[in-house]
Design a protein around this motif. Structure first.
Motif, mmCIF file in Angstrom:
data_model
loop_
_atom_site.group_PDB
_atom_site.id
_atom_site.type_symbol
_atom_site.label_atom_id
_atom_site.label_comp_id
_atom_site.label_asym_id
_atom_site.label_seq_id
_atom_site.Cartn_x
_atom_site.Cartn_y
_atom_site.Cartn_z
ATOM 1 N N ARG A 1 0.833 -1.206 0.000
ATOM 2 C CA ARG A 1 0.000 0.000 0.000
ATOM 3 C C ARG A 1 0.873 1.264 0.000
ATOM 4 O O ARG A 1 0.540 2.276 0.598
ATOM 5 C CB ARG A 1 -0.967 0.049 1.179
ATOM 6 C CG ARG A 1 -1.784 -1.197 1.437
ATOM 7 C CD ARG A 1 -2.619 -1.643 0.247
ATOM 8 N NE ARG A 1 -3.661 -2.575 0.660
ATOM 9 C CZ ARG A 1 -3.518 -3.894 0.722
ATOM 10 N NH1 ARG A 1 -2.363 -4.443 0.377
ATOM 11 N NH2 ARG A 1 -4.531 -4.659 1.094
ATOM 12 N N THR A 2 2.004 1.197 -0.691
ATOM 13 C CA THR A 2 2.955 2.308 -0.724
ATOM 14 C C THR A 2 2.753 3.161 -1.972
ATOM 15 O O THR A 2 2.539 2.640 -3.070
ATOM 16 C CB THR A 2 4.407 1.789 -0.703
ATOM 17 O OG1 THR A 2 4.613 1.048 0.506
ATOM 18 C CG2 THR A 2 5.396 2.935 -0.769
ATOM 19 N N GLU A 3 2.826 4.458 -1.794
ATOM 20 C CA GLU A 3 2.757 5.408 -2.900
ATOM 21 C C GLU A 3 3.987 6.299 -2.877
ATOM 22 O O GLU A 3 4.417 6.739 -1.799
ATOM 23 C CB GLU A 3 1.500 6.277 -2.780
ATOM 24 C CG GLU A 3 1.417 7.389 -3.818
ATOM 25 C CD GLU A 3 0.275 8.358 -3.547
ATOM 26 O OE1 GLU A 3 -0.505 8.604 -4.470
ATOM 27 O OE2 GLU A 3 0.168 8.870 -2.412
ATOM 28 N N HIS A 4 4.570 6.542 -4.049
ATOM 29 C CA HIS A 4 5.647 7.523 -4.198
ATOM 30 C C HIS A 4 5.145 8.669 -5.070
ATOM 31 O O HIS A 4 4.398 8.439 -6.025
ATOM 32 C CB HIS A 4 6.883 6.907 -4.862
ATOM 33 C CG HIS A 4 7.427 5.702 -4.161
ATOM 34 N ND1 HIS A 4 7.101 4.416 -4.534
ATOM 35 C CD2 HIS A 4 8.275 5.585 -3.112
ATOM 36 C CE1 HIS A 4 7.725 3.558 -3.749
ATOM 37 N NE2 HIS A 4 8.450 4.236 -2.876
ATOM 38 N N ARG A 5 5.567 9.868 -4.728
ATOM 39 C CA ARG A 5 5.318 11.027 -5.587
ATOM 40 C C ARG A 5 6.663 11.629 -5.951
ATOM 41 O O ARG A 5 7.488 11.890 -5.062
ATOM 42 C CB ARG A 5 4.432 12.052 -4.885
ATOM 43 C CG ARG A 5 3.052 11.522 -4.556
ATOM 44 C CD ARG A 5 2.132 12.589 -3.989
ATOM 45 N NE ARG A 5 0.855 12.043 -3.586
ATOM 46 C CZ ARG A 5 -0.154 12.750 -3.103
ATOM 47 N NH1 ARG A 5 -0.019 14.077 -2.959
ATOM 48 N NH2 ARG A 5 -1.280 12.172 -2.752
ATOM 49 N N MET A 6 6.871 11.823 -7.253
ATOM 50 C CA MET A 6 8.168 12.269 -7.745
ATOM 51 C C MET A 6 8.017 13.492 -8.624
ATOM 52 O O MET A 6 7.068 13.588 -9.411
ATOM 53 C CB MET A 6 8.843 11.143 -8.536
ATOM 54 C CG MET A 6 9.238 9.947 -7.678
ATOM 55 S SD MET A 6 9.176 8.377 -8.581
ATOM 56 C CE MET A 6 7.410 8.122 -8.708
ATOM 57 N N ALA A 7 8.956 14.411 -8.488
ATOM 58 C CA ALA A 7 9.010 15.585 -9.350
ATOM 59 C C ALA A 7 9.940 15.291 -10.514
ATOM 60 O O ALA A 7 11.020 14.714 -10.342
ATOM 61 C CB ALA A 7 9.519 16.792 -8.568
ATOM 62 N N VAL A 8 9.496 15.658 -11.704
ATOM 63 C CA VAL A 8 10.323 15.511 -12.896
ATOM 64 C C VAL A 8 10.308 16.826 -13.659
ATOM 65 O O VAL A 8 9.373 17.630 -13.534
ATOM 66 C CB VAL A 8 9.824 14.364 -13.811
ATOM 67 C CG1 VAL A 8 9.963 13.025 -13.123
ATOM 68 C CG2 VAL A 8 8.392 14.602 -14.248
#
Length: 810
Positions: free
Chosen positions: A394-401
């Motif tokens: 149930r893991t979420e990552h948010r990444m800036a590109v």
């Protein structure tokens, strides 16, 4: 699949006889009157945020409309008369008006009496709206000017695959999928078989979950080709002149590039599958010019029948293609780095690829994601946000590109996506000049506006904030205050000083208001009334309690209007629930008070039973927790029993629930839960199980949150199946099921076989099969019947108080 006209019969058996009653019942008067009330309209805001379209919604369809002939093909249900979605899968609109957000001036759109339409969509410039109108023999494209003038543009819209209309970025025309011209009469199936239907597998592993409405034979394939084949055309918004685009085919989806020069299409190909819906069929994803000339094939993918059964399993090669919203014509897609198998031990599971027009160069890698790619929120060359998710943890990552510098990825945060308290919100979006969704930046471009639920233990109070693109902490600009639940709909200026919100409270129906972020009074834009004022006196409160192992739990307790526990004493009580799986006990135990939400039941809601004198514990937490990598379902029965015991004890201690007059109920996985609780506890006098699955050997390649197959977890499948313990269910149980259930895993045979098992073991059971109804029941008659059955069942077996024991010698 065959043209389906199901018999209008109601199975209602309380003895060995097959049928003891016919015809539909009307729900108790207090419920039926609410069902007859018109639903609250829907709204849609124009791209320039100046005009609100108010869309009148049809009430529940009649069983006659629901029972029109339909075709069930490759996962779809369509109306062959219109070549669009069947009634059961369509929410028709029946009125349209435009309201000026600032002045409140409203213009009603004049359409012929009885007009039904769907797919209302604003043009990018906000000057008009397209709608798809249902006619006796098809679907037609209409355009409505903001002045209120409505006019037809084109007929023969083919909406069998779904969305069939898209505006050109300059608002001058629309791209429409139409039925193929001169296609002739539909194919008819021969009554004489041409031979057996043969399927074969030669040692290749190809596990599939259970699906409804799949193709079954060559006749189905012919029908699929006939009704789903389409021709893309360009329709001039002013004149209605139609120009064909490219060749006809099985065009599942299409989208226009932001600069209007290219089309992205997905075309299905043979061979089809008799086990899988069309989303798994062979597909060609390609780019053409706007007039249909081939430019670039992104992937030509074969039948995807060999995916692992894991939830994060995906196809190999390019998938989920889309246009970059903030660029003229740049294509973006995801590709698996693990062969599509989420169990592979790799540092990154997906990569995101990017390819700009003229599509002759090699694609460039925009980013890699630790888990399975989710979506991209587009901004500009310097900032976009990518999300990914891993189901098992149930893991979420948010990444800036930075799309202008591919490969420059920064991790913004990692979180458990089930964590309500820690939800940082999501970027607010707007439509750019091309009609595509992009993030709303602050005027200095240093931050993005975000909004979220604001869930905390005291309650849910939505918020507006700014999220700096450099990854530093958010700044809260505005938070809803008690007694309101007030969600941010949009910003009314670029600086975020004025906002449009949707405001409600426990006693105020939801309406749209304008407010300034830094205080001041709110100005109400709409005036939608309470659709069920007779329920205004119902009391709701969030209660908290603790499971035997220390996990905190909660639920929303409703009591009838005018009820007082001290004066009136305990009530017959219904627990209506739906289990959920978690990997973290702390997250599973989070409580969000619902006391500032406006609650009015619609459709087949169990909350209607409040009008009949029942207390209802709604959505009591039923967490099934698999912490530290453990499989949650291996202790499903134990945890479910402890969840229910804690809930019953809580309402009894409050003096509201009568321990001897408890019922349990649920829909779908909640029905599965209901049968299990009746089999494994003595807490309840009766149960109501709607559209459930009871024998997990019929869903052997996974179900709900279970990723393991039957052969990998045979004891778990067996123990979790209430069918296994049908001989232990001694309390009366009401089974209800849509005879045309379209949900994966809840085939009507599940209730057929459960009823037979219960009857064979001497249980008190009634089985109601609702003709032509899907997983969630739609027709007004079926809705009345369902609520009558639920009321009758509880009035028979739960409401009466148990007779006091007679003393010896009396």
């Amino acid at each position: 699949m065959r043209l389906a006209l199901l018999p209008l019969t109601l199975l209602m058996s309380t003895s060995a006889l097959a049928q003891t009653d016919t015809g539909y019942h009307r729900a108790p008067d207090a419920i039926a009157k609410i069902l007859d009330a018109a639903p609250t309209p829907a709204v849609s805001l124009s791209p320039d945020r100046r005009t609100m379209a108010i869309l009148g919604r049809e009430n529940l369809p009649t069983i006659a409309n629901l029972s029109r002939p339909i075709l069930r093909l490759a996962g779809y249900r369509i109306d062959p008369r219109t070549n669009g979605p069947a009634e059961v899968r369509n929410q028709w609109l029946n009125a349209l008006s435009f309201k000026d957000v600032d002045t409140g001036r409203e213009v009603k759109v004049a359409v012929p009496a009885g007009t039904r339409f769907t797919s209302a969509g604003w043009s990018p410039d906000g000057s008009k709206m397209a709608i798809v109108v249902g006619e006796d023999d098809g679907l037609a494209l209409w355009v409505v000017d903001r002045s209120g003038m409505a006019r037809p543009l084109a007929r023969g819209v083919n909406a069998a695959f779904g969305g069939a209309v898209e505006w050109m970025p300059d608002s001058s025309a629309l791209i429409v999928r139409q039925t193929v011209a001169n296609r002739g009469a539909p194919p008819t199936a021969s009554t004489t078989p041409t031979g057996p239907v043969i399927q074969e597998s030669l040692g290749r592993r190809a596990a599939t979950r259970t699906y409804q409405d799949v193709l079954t034979n060559a006749d189905d394939e012919k029908l699929f080709d006939y009704y789903f084949a389409g021709q893309l055309v360009r329709v001039d918004a002013a004149t209605g002149v139609t120009t064909p685009i490219g060749q006809p085919g099985m065009i599942r989806s299409f989208s226009v590039s932001p600069d209007g020069r290219y089309l992205l299409t997905q075309r299905l190909k043979r061979p089809y599958s008799y086990l899988l819906p069309s989303g798994f069929f062979p597909v060609e994803i390609a780019v053409t010019t706007i007039d249909g000339q081939p430019v670039k094939t992104i992937v030509d993918r074969p039948l995807a029948d060999d995916l692992p059964v894991d939830f994060d399993a995906v196809v190999k090669g390019p998938r989920e293609p889309e246009w970059r919203s903030d660029a003229p014509s740049t294509l973006v897609w995801a590709e698996a780095l693990d062969g599509g198998d989420p169990k592979a031990k790799v540092p990154h599971h997906d990569k995101v690829m990017m390819l700009a027009a003229p599509f002759s160069a090699a694609p460039v890698e925009l980013a890699r994601t630790p888990a399975r790619f989710g979506e991209i929120y587009w901004g500009n060359d310097g900032f976009a946000m990518i999300t990914d998710r891993e189901w098992k943890t149930r893991t979420e990552h948010r990444m800036a590109v930075a799309p202008g510098q591919p490969g420059t990825t920064r991790l913004l945060l990692t979180r458990n996506y089930q964590d309500q308290y820690g939800d940082p919100g999501m970027p607010m979006l707007k439509r750019n000049a091309a009609g595509k969704s992009v993030m709303r930046f602050t005027p200095d471009n240093k931050a993005v506006f975000v909004s979220g639920e604001g869930a905390t233990k005291p309650g849910a109070f939505p918020f507006l904030a700014t999220m700096p693109v450099d990854g530093s902490a958010q700044t809260r600009l505005w938070t809803a205050k008690p007694p309101y639940y007030e969600g941010v709909v949009t910003l009314l200026d670029d600086a975020g000083k004025r906002i449009l919100t949707r405001r409600e409270s426990a006693v105020l129906a939801p309406n749209y208001v304008i407010r300034t972020v830094k205080g001041g009074s709110a100005k109400q834009v709409t005036n939608f009334a309470d659709p069920a004022p007779s329920l205004a006196g119902v009391k709701q409160q969030t209660i908290t309690y603790t499971r035997a192992d220390g996990v905190p739990l909660s639920g929303t307790l409703y009591t009838p209007a005018g009820y007082d526990a001290k004066r009136d004493g305990p009530l017959p009580t219904l627990l209506w629930a739906y289990p959920s799986e978690f990997t973290d006990a702390a997250v599973a135990g989070q409580t969000v008070d619902q006391g500032n939400r406006f609650t009015r039941p619609r459709g087949i809601s169990h909350l209607f039973l409040l009008t009949q004198g029942y207390a209802i514990l709604d959505d009591p937490a039923m967490p099934i927790i698999g912490a530290n990598g453990a499989e949650a379902n291996d202790t499903y029965i134990k945890q479910l029993r402890e969840d229910a015991e804690a809930a019953v004890e809580a309402v009894v201690k409050m003096g509201v629930g009568d321990r001897d007059r408890m019922a349990v109920g649920g829909h779908s996985y909640g029905a599965f839960m209901t049968a299990n609780l009746l089999a494994h506890t003595d807490l309840f006098r009766a149960g109501i199980a709607r559209s459930g699955a009871y024998n997990r050997t019929l869903t052997p390649f996974g179900f709900q949150a279970e990723q393991r197959t039957y052969w990998q977890a045979t004891p778990t499948y067996t123990e979790m199946s209430p069918f296994t313990y049908a001989n232990k269910i001694k309390e009366p149980i009401l089974l209800i099921h849509g005879a045309a259930d379209d949900n994966s895993g809840t085939f009507p045979i599940q209730s057929d076989r459960m009823y037979a098992a219960l009857k064979g073991n001497g249980a008190t059971v009634r089985y109601v099969s609702l003709p032509n109804e899907p997983h969630g029941y739609r027709a007004l008659e079926s809705t009345n019947e369902t609520l009558w059955q639920m009321t009758d069942w509880l009035d028979r077996y739960v409401k009466p108080k148990k007779a006091a024991p007679v003393a010896a010698g009396q």
